[in-house]
Write an enzyme that holds these catalytic residues in place. Structure first.
Site, PDB file in Angstrom:
ATOM      1  N   HIS A   1     -25.096 -32.258  40.074  1.00 51.09           N
ATOM      2  CA  HIS A   1     -23.727 -32.537  40.215  1.00 51.09           C
ATOM      3  C   HIS A   1     -22.935 -32.007  39.358  1.00 51.09           C
ATOM      4  O   HIS A   1     -22.942 -31.782  38.000  1.00 51.09           O
ATOM      5  CB  HIS A   1     -23.483 -34.253  40.021  1.00 51.09           C
ATOM      6  CG  HIS A   1     -22.348 -34.700  40.338  1.00 51.09           C
ATOM      7  ND1 HIS A   1     -21.754 -34.563  41.479  1.00 51.09           N
ATOM      8  CD2 HIS A   1     -21.291 -35.312  39.390  1.00 51.09           C
ATOM      9  CE1 HIS A   1     -20.325 -34.982  41.423  1.00 51.09           C
ATOM     10  NE2 HIS A   1     -20.321 -35.461  40.232  1.00 51.09           N
TER      11      HIS A   1
ATOM     12  N   ASP B   1     -13.538 -35.953  38.537  1.00 47.47           N
ATOM     13  CA  ASP B   1     -14.411 -35.570  39.330  1.00 47.47           C
ATOM     14  C   ASP B   1     -14.003 -36.104  40.651  1.00 47.47           C
ATOM     15  O   ASP B   1     -13.986 -37.218  41.129  1.00 47.47           O
ATOM     16  CB  ASP B   1     -15.812 -36.490  39.049  1.00 47.47           C
ATOM     17  CG  ASP B   1     -16.909 -36.000  39.752  1.00 47.47           C
ATOM     18  OD1 ASP B   1     -16.904 -35.338  40.717  1.00 47.47           O
ATOM     19  OD2 ASP B   1     -18.028 -36.573  39.432  1.00 47.47           O
TER      20      ASP B   1
ATOM     21  N   CYS C   1     -19.602 -31.884  45.951  1.00 47.93           N
ATOM     22  CA  CYS C   1     -19.066 -31.357  44.843  1.00 47.93           C
ATOM     23  C   CYS C   1     -18.623 -30.173  44.178  1.00 47.93           C
ATOM     24  O   CYS C   1     -17.724 -29.964  43.448  1.00 47.93           O
ATOM     25  CB  CYS C   1     -20.050 -32.254  43.671  1.00 47.93           C
ATOM     26  SG  CYS C   1     -21.425 -31.327  43.645  1.00 47.93           S
TER      27      CYS C   1
END
Length: 286
Positions: free
Chosen positions: A126, A141, A89
């Site tokens: 995250h 995302d 991420c």
């Protein structure tokens, strides 16, 4: 094809920007196969997001091989764009942040607590983004992995989106927290929860160090590779390869360690050099 639409705010305080001026935009666009408009519109945002997810897989192979993960933009570009590889991420969304900033979007870094169907309190680990276009704010995302978004979703309480054969929903709680959910066969499933408090590159660098090195991190000590398409999600955990479908069906099989390099190439689009392939096979055998 490139643009230099960097905001005045970023020039004043570089620590709060995403280094879009250092981005090799043409190389990135070639990597994801985007040849369309670069105007900072919701349509461009959706097209870039979808192309990025399709082209650049989620993976932690450097961590599995005992290597540090660098999250400065030059290192991310070298790995995800030039080599090319995937990332997790922090790498994925910091790269997208630089792209969107370069194109003229207002980009805010955010952070989430992973839920994955559990209400147990987990740390904030995250990375994700809020991008503002002409019609409002969008949650972007490209680095969540197997259950992640294909496209951005409008930041709207109770808003739902169908992306391919997958469905997502955003809900705002009484605690000023937002929850992203995906639709499973038995109902809505919590993916993660986040607030709109801004995060910056320096914040992600600290959490990245923990996530990529701490022995209790879920990314340390195992292979994790994921790729999502419109009608299927492929996940490699250790030597187990799973394909999941929107209707709840899934198929799993265990691979021989020697089959990992070919699986990475054929299923996830990741090609390693001979030394890394050999090291990964040895790691999987252990």
């Amino acid at each position: 094809m490139t643009t230099n639409a960097i905001s005045e705010r970023d020039a004043v305080d570089p620590a709060r920007c995403w280094n879009g001026a250092l981005l090799d935009l043409d190389a990135y666009l070639a990597r994801i196969g985007h040849a369309g408009s670069l105007a900072p519109t919701p349509e461009t945002l959706r097209a870039l997001h979808r192309a990025h997810v399709a082209a650049i897989p989620f993976e932690n192979l450097d961590i599995a091989l005992g290597r540090p993960v660098a999250v400065d933009l030059e290192s991310i570009q070298d790995k995800l764009v030039r080599r090319p590889r995937g990332g997790y991420c922090y790498e994925q969304n910091l790269l997208l942040a630089a792209v969107l900033e370069r194109l003229g979007y207002s980009v805010t870094g955010l952070a989430a607590r992973i839920r994955m169907g559990s209400d147990r309190l987990r740390p904030t680990t995250h990375a994700l983004l809020m991008a503002e276009a002409r019609d409002g704010a969008w949650l972007a995302d490209v680095g969540f992995g197997g259950e992640g978004l294909l496209e951005p979703i409008a930041l709207s309480d109770g808003g739902e989106a169908r992306q391919g054969d997958w469905r997502f929903r955003l809900d705002r709680t009484a605690a000023e927290e937002w929850v992203l959910r995906s639709l499973h066969a038995d109902g809505w499933f919590d993916l993660h929860a986040f607030t709109l408090a801004p995060w910056y590159s320096v914040d992600y660098a600290v959490v990245n160090h923990y996530t990529s090195t701490h022995p209790r991190s879920p990314f340390v000590g195992r292979i994790a590779v994921q790729r999502t398409g419109a009608d299927a999600r492929h996940t490699l955990t250790g030597t187990e390869l799973t394909t999941a479908h929107p209707d709840g069906r899934s198929e799993s099989r265990n691979l021989a360690a020697e089959a990992l390099p070919e699986t990475l190439r054929d299923v996830f689009g990741i090609s390693l050099d001979a030394d890394d392939e050999a090291a990964l096979v040895r790691r999987a055998r252990r």
